[in-house]
Design an enzyme around this catalytic site. Structure first.
Site, PDB file in Angstrom:
ATOM      1  N   ILE A   1      61.259 -11.177  96.635  1.00  0.00           N
ATOM      2  CA  ILE A   1      60.651 -10.631  97.859  1.00  0.00           C
ATOM      3  C   ILE A   1      61.598 -10.817  99.043  1.00  0.00           C
ATOM      4  CG2 ILE A   1      58.686 -10.759  99.428  1.00  0.00           C
ATOM      5  CD1 ILE A   1      57.050 -11.909  97.020  1.00  0.00           C
TER       6      ILE A   1
ATOM      7  N   ASP B   1      69.710 -19.726 101.389  1.00  0.00           N
ATOM      8  CA  ASP B   1      69.203 -19.779 100.017  1.00  0.00           C
ATOM      9  C   ASP B   1      70.058 -20.764  99.209  1.00  0.00           C
ATOM     10  OD1 ASP B   1      67.406 -17.443  98.261  1.00  0.00           O
ATOM     11  OD2 ASP B   1      68.596 -18.923  97.163  1.00  0.00           O
TER      12      ASP B   1
ATOM     13  N   THR C   1      50.746 -17.328  99.356  1.00  0.00           N
ATOM     14  CA  THR C   1      50.215 -16.577  98.225  1.00  0.00           C
ATOM     15  C   THR C   1      48.691 -16.587  98.205  1.00  0.00           C
ATOM     16  OG1 THR C   1      50.076 -16.625  95.802  1.00  0.00           O
ATOM     17  CG2 THR C   1      50.511 -18.713  96.866  1.00  0.00           C
TER      18      THR C   1
ATOM     19  N   GLU D   1      47.125 -17.260  95.598  1.00  0.00           N
ATOM     20  CA  GLU D   1      46.723 -18.242  94.574  1.00  0.00           C
ATOM     21  C   GLU D   1      46.132 -19.516  95.179  1.00  0.00           C
ATOM     22  OE1 GLU D   1      49.268 -18.897  91.260  1.00  0.00           O
ATOM     23  OE2 GLU D   1      49.846 -16.801  91.148  1.00  0.00           O
TER      24      GLU D   1
ATOM     25  N   LEU E   1      55.518 -11.198  84.623  1.00  0.00           N
ATOM     26  CA  LEU E   1      54.939 -10.284  83.639  1.00  0.00           C
ATOM     27  C   LEU E   1      55.588  -8.888  83.592  1.00  0.00           C
ATOM     28  CD1 LEU E   1      52.753  -9.784  81.477  1.00  0.00           C
ATOM     29  CD2 LEU E   1      51.299  -8.907  83.304  1.00  0.00           C
TER      30      LEU E   1
ATOM     31  N   ASN F   1      45.459  -7.651  82.721  1.00  0.00           N
ATOM     32  CA  ASN F   1      46.836  -7.670  82.213  1.00  0.00           C
ATOM     33  C   ASN F   1      47.017  -6.678  81.068  1.00  0.00           C
ATOM     34  OD1 ASN F   1      47.491  -9.628  84.063  1.00  0.00           O
ATOM     35  ND2 ASN F   1      47.129 -11.337  82.632  1.00  0.00           N
TER      36      ASN F   1
ATOM     37  N   ASP G   1      47.136 -18.975  75.549  1.00  0.00           N
ATOM     38  CA  ASP G   1      46.865 -18.772  76.972  1.00  0.00           C
ATOM     39  C   ASP G   1      47.604 -19.800  77.830  1.00  0.00           C
ATOM     40  OD1 ASP G   1      45.783 -17.505  79.120  1.00  0.00           O
ATOM     41  OD2 ASP G   1      43.690 -17.930  78.628  1.00  0.00           O
TER      42      ASP G   1
ATOM     43  N   GLY H   1      44.976 -23.651  82.413  1.00  0.00           N
ATOM     44  CA  GLY H   1      44.332 -23.483  83.732  1.00  0.00           C
ATOM     45  C   GLY H   1      44.458 -22.072  84.282  1.00  0.00           C
TER      46      GLY H   1
HETATM   47  P1  NAD Z   1      61.688 -16.022  93.894  1.00  0.00           P
HETATM   48  O1  NAD Z   1      61.486 -17.141  92.933  1.00  0.00           O
HETATM   49  O2  NAD Z   1      62.115 -14.696  93.375  1.00  0.00           O
HETATM   50  O3  NAD Z   1      62.723 -16.448  95.010  1.00  0.00           O
HETATM   51  C1  NAD Z   1      62.732 -17.708  95.609  1.00  0.00           C
HETATM   52  C2  NAD Z   1      64.052 -17.876  96.351  1.00  0.00           C
HETATM   53  O4  NAD Z   1      64.032 -19.178  96.973  1.00  0.00           O
HETATM   54  C3  NAD Z   1      65.277 -17.849  95.432  1.00  0.00           C
HETATM   55  O5  NAD Z   1      66.272 -17.017  95.998  1.00  0.00           O
HETATM   56  C4  NAD Z   1      65.725 -19.304  95.371  1.00  0.00           C
HETATM   57  O6  NAD Z   1      67.122 -19.452  95.180  1.00  0.00           O
HETATM   58  C5  NAD Z   1      65.288 -19.802  96.739  1.00  0.00           C
HETATM   59  N1  NAD Z   1      65.096 -21.264  96.754  1.00  0.00           N
HETATM   60  C6  NAD Z   1      64.391 -22.016  95.859  1.00  0.00           C
HETATM   61  N2  NAD Z   1      64.486 -23.322  96.160  1.00  0.00           N
HETATM   62  C7  NAD Z   1      65.243 -23.404  97.288  1.00  0.00           C
HETATM   63  C8  NAD Z   1      65.689 -24.480  98.093  1.00  0.00           C
HETATM   64  N3  NAD Z   1      65.393 -25.758  97.782  1.00  0.00           N
HETATM   65  N4  NAD Z   1      66.441 -24.208  99.183  1.00  0.00           N
HETATM   66  C9  NAD Z   1      66.763 -22.930  99.503  1.00  0.00           C
HETATM   67  N5  NAD Z   1      66.398 -21.872  98.755  1.00  0.00           N
HETATM   68  C10 NAD Z   1      65.643 -22.095  97.670  1.00  0.00           C
HETATM   69  O7  NAD Z   1      60.312 -15.908  94.683  1.00  0.00           O
HETATM   70  P2  NAD Z   1      59.533 -14.621  95.195  1.00  0.00           P
HETATM   71  O8  NAD Z   1      58.682 -14.102  94.108  1.00  0.00           O
HETATM   72  O9  NAD Z   1      60.483 -13.722  95.894  1.00  0.00           O
HETATM   73  O10 NAD Z   1      58.570 -15.308  96.275  1.00  0.00           O
HETATM   74  C11 NAD Z   1      59.028 -15.553  97.598  1.00  0.00           C
HETATM   75  C12 NAD Z   1      57.916 -16.226  98.385  1.00  0.00           C
HETATM   76  O11 NAD Z   1      56.764 -15.392  98.395  1.00  0.00           O
HETATM   77  C13 NAD Z   1      57.475 -17.561  97.782  1.00  0.00           C
HETATM   78  O12 NAD Z   1      57.213 -18.438  98.846  1.00  0.00           O
HETATM   79  C14 NAD Z   1      56.198 -17.224  97.019  1.00  0.00           C
HETATM   80  O13 NAD Z   1      55.339 -18.325  96.983  1.00  0.00           O
HETATM   81  C15 NAD Z   1      55.632 -16.104  97.881  1.00  0.00           C
HETATM   82  N6  NAD Z   1      54.803 -15.105  97.168  1.00  0.00           N
HETATM   83  C16 NAD Z   1      55.249 -14.503  96.016  1.00  0.00           C
HETATM   84  C17 NAD Z   1      54.482 -13.516  95.412  1.00  0.00           C
HETATM   85  C18 NAD Z   1      54.942 -12.798  94.168  1.00  0.00           C
HETATM   86  O14 NAD Z   1      54.185 -11.999  93.610  1.00  0.00           O
HETATM   87  N7  NAD Z   1      56.154 -12.993  93.688  1.00  0.00           N
HETATM   88  C19 NAD Z   1      53.243 -13.162  95.973  1.00  0.00           C
HETATM   89  C20 NAD Z   1      52.816 -13.820  97.133  1.00  0.00           C
HETATM   90  C21 NAD Z   1      53.612 -14.774  97.740  1.00  0.00           C
HETATM   91  O1  DAU Z   2      49.261 -13.880  93.168  1.00  0.00           O
HETATM   92  C1  DAU Z   2      50.527 -14.093  93.718  1.00  0.00           C
HETATM   93  C2  DAU Z   2      51.403 -14.821  92.726  1.00  0.00           C
HETATM   94  O2  DAU Z   2      51.756 -13.875  91.714  1.00  0.00           O
HETATM   95  C3  DAU Z   2      52.643 -15.431  93.346  1.00  0.00           C
HETATM   96  O3  DAU Z   2      52.270 -16.412  94.272  1.00  0.00           O
HETATM   97  C4  DAU Z   2      53.556 -16.034  92.274  1.00  0.00           C
HETATM   98  O4  DAU Z   2      54.741 -16.513  92.846  1.00  0.00           O
HETATM   99  C5  DAU Z   2      53.867 -14.961  91.253  1.00  0.00           C
HETATM  100  O5  DAU Z   2      54.664 -15.496  90.217  1.00  0.00           O
HETATM  101  C6  DAU Z   2      52.598 -14.353  90.694  1.00  0.00           C
HETATM  102  O6  DAU Z   2      51.883 -15.319  89.876  1.00  0.00           O
HETATM  103  P1  DAU Z   2      51.200 -14.910  88.484  1.00  0.00           P
HETATM  104  O7  DAU Z   2      51.063 -16.116  87.658  1.00  0.00           O
HETATM  105  O8  DAU Z   2      49.995 -14.082  88.724  1.00  0.00           O
HETATM  106  O9  DAU Z   2      52.360 -13.925  87.918  1.00  0.00           O
HETATM  107  P2  DAU Z   2      52.988 -13.760  86.467  1.00  0.00           P
HETATM  108  O10 DAU Z   2      53.847 -12.534  86.488  1.00  0.00           O
HETATM  109  O11 DAU Z   2      53.580 -15.029  85.957  1.00  0.00           O
HETATM  110  O12 DAU Z   2      51.701 -13.450  85.571  1.00  0.00           O
HETATM  111  C7  DAU Z   2      50.857 -12.331  85.849  1.00  0.00           C
HETATM  112  C8  DAU Z   2      49.722 -12.370  84.849  1.00  0.00           C
HETATM  113  O13 DAU Z   2      50.242 -12.081  83.544  1.00  0.00           O
HETATM  114  C9  DAU Z   2      49.046 -13.725  84.725  1.00  0.00           C
HETATM  115  O14 DAU Z   2      47.660 -13.536  84.460  1.00  0.00           O
HETATM  116  C10 DAU Z   2      49.704 -14.371  83.502  1.00  0.00           C
HETATM  117  C11 DAU Z   2      50.029 -13.178  82.631  1.00  0.00           C
HETATM  118  N1  DAU Z   2      51.257 -13.276  81.813  1.00  0.00           N
HETATM  119  C12 DAU Z   2      52.399 -13.685  82.388  1.00  0.00           C
HETATM  120  C13 DAU Z   2      53.572 -13.776  81.671  1.00  0.00           C
HETATM  121  C14 DAU Z   2      54.856 -14.257  82.311  1.00  0.00           C
HETATM  122  C15 DAU Z   2      51.205 -12.898  80.479  1.00  0.00           C
HETATM  123  O15 DAU Z   2      50.158 -12.493  79.955  1.00  0.00           O
HETATM  124  N2  DAU Z   2      52.369 -12.979  79.766  1.00  0.00           N
HETATM  125  C16 DAU Z   2      53.556 -13.416  80.300  1.00  0.00           C
HETATM  126  O16 DAU Z   2      54.575 -13.491  79.575  1.00  0.00           O
END
Ligand code: NAD
Ligand code: DAU
Length: 361
Positions: free
Chosen positions: A18, A39, A142, A144, A207, A266, A297, A300
């Protein structure tokens, strides 16, 4: 504009999924900002995500760790940032189940270090009762943190926090610290809580990109449990646009929920993805779906997330721009057109991209 008079914006975690979209949007849209991307380049950080903007004059990369308080303090002292958009975090739920402490250190301690550094430079230059309106600490969180929903209902900004995984517990804790710094020290803050993102540059442990990778390579698609868990999916560029709107128009101290109004089990999502992949890879209908494999699964495992983003839509005028079928097809097309990116990530070659680059502190 002379770079020294530009507004200095620190974005943390800008090499991640993101964060890279947020950095790109701000660098391209706001030449009047000097954007610093801090980063650590953990396994999730990839500077290849930012190739298209890395040479722009208003962009600077800083390699560093938010958990290192001394480094963070001196970085803020040197650059006197005007504002922070904080995304750096450990973000994968499954990893948090194997290694919870790493999530506490990065997500809680790292956030508190940044809050302390911001407090030190902003509240020193403007007394606690003075004008600090030109500063902002925007914390990206998030959905979550709100826990898990039953069959009905939506998360609103008033929903009580009820995190279940070590990841969501660490994010909830960091949100509480951000609010505590606002209430105690009057630090100007904003928080947003977003649902699941999808789109380009998504690390293939999550996923959707994992499934795209596996389908392409004829590998099993692991679906946890019965695939009945529900997530509310949002195109990542819509999340970046929401962050832009909240950062510029949000009311200090407020929280905004961001979501796609787009719930999928999913298994339905994976079936749709398989159909799109069959079409794009010229496979027979139903061929990719044969790869679906139900596995143990997640511990949690939250049943359902769904966001009410009406506050953001009503007060700040943001709306998701894409319907999911369209966004998912676009995402598949991006992964198929960017094989090199995916190969570099799966082979680990992306971690070499940084070597030889100038590290500015
Ligand atoms: P990501 O894991 O793709 O990226 C995280 C970044 O943070 C990486 O570039 C990593 O190198 C950097 N990082 C980790 N530890 C660090 C440290 N100690 N110092 C400096 N940099 C560090 O994560 P993302 O999916 O892009 O999520 C970004 C933010 O958005 C997070 O805070 C996450 O909780 C939040 N978020 C993610 C989602 C989602 O669906 N992915 C949804 C809602 C909120
Ligand atoms: O809701 C926002 C969150 O979404 C963010 O805060 C997190 O950083 C981000 O990773 C994401 O969390 P989820 O756990 O929802 O995402 P993930 O892609 O890991 O899983 C999505 C759904 O799919 C979840 O119900 C678990 C399931 N899953 C995941 C993986 C990796 C599977 O069934 N198989 C898989 O291999």
């Amino acid at each position: 504009m002379n770079p020294s008079t530009k507004k200095k914006l620190l974005i943390t975690g800008g090499a991640g999924f993101i964060g890279s979209h947020v950095v790109r949007l701000f660098v391209n849209k706001y030449p009047e900002y000097q954007v610093f991307n801090l980063d650590k380049l953990t396994y999730a950080g990839n500077l290849e995500n930012l190739r298209d903007i890395e040479k722009k004059p208003n962009y600077q990369f800083v390699k560093g760790d938010i958990t290192d308080a001394e480094f963070i303090g001196s970085l803020f002292n040197t650059h006197q940032f005007d504002a922070v958009i904080h995304l750096a975090a450990e973000s994968h739920v499954d990893r948090s189940i194997s290694n919870p402490l790493e999530f506490v250190v990065t997500n809680v301690l790292g956030t508190v270090n940044l809050l302390n550094a911001a407090r030190q430079i902003w509240l020193k230059s403007n007394s606690v009762n003075g004008d600090i309106s030109s500063h902002m600490f925007y914390h990206v969180s998030t959905d979550e943190v709100y826990g898990s929903l039953g069959e009905t209902g939506l998360f609103t900004e008033e929903t009580k926090y009820d995190p279940h995984s070590p990841y969501s517990a660490s994010k909830a804790s960091s949100d509480h610290f951000v609010r505590a710094y606002h209430d105690t020290y009057r630090l100007p803050v904003l928080i947003s809580n977003c649902s699941n993102n999808y789109g380009s540059f998504h690390f293939p442990e999550k996923l959707i990109p994992l499934a795209i990778h596996n389908i392409k390579n004829n590998l099993p698609i692991p679906v946890y449990g019965k695939g009945e868990n529900i997530r509310d999916w949002l195109f990542v560029e819509d999340h970046a646009r929401a962050i832009d709107v909240i950062f510029h128009k949000g009311k200090t101290g407020e929280t905004y929920n961001i979501g796609g109004n787009n719930e999928w089990t999913n298994i339905d999502l994976i079936r749709l993805l398989c159909q799109i992949m069959d079409e794009k890879l010229n496979r027979e209908d139903g061929e990719s779906a044969k790869l679906i494999t139900f596995v143990k699964d997640r511990a949690g495992h939250d049943l359902r997330y769904a966001i009410d983003s009406s506050k953001l839509q009503r007060e700040l005028g943001w709306q998701p721009s894409l319907i999911f079928e369209e966004g998912l097809e676009k995402t598949v097309e991006w992964y198929l057109a960017n094989e090199e990116w995916l190969n570099h990530v799966t082979s680990g070659a992306y971690q070499k991209y940084y070597e030889g680059q100038y590290v500015k502190r």
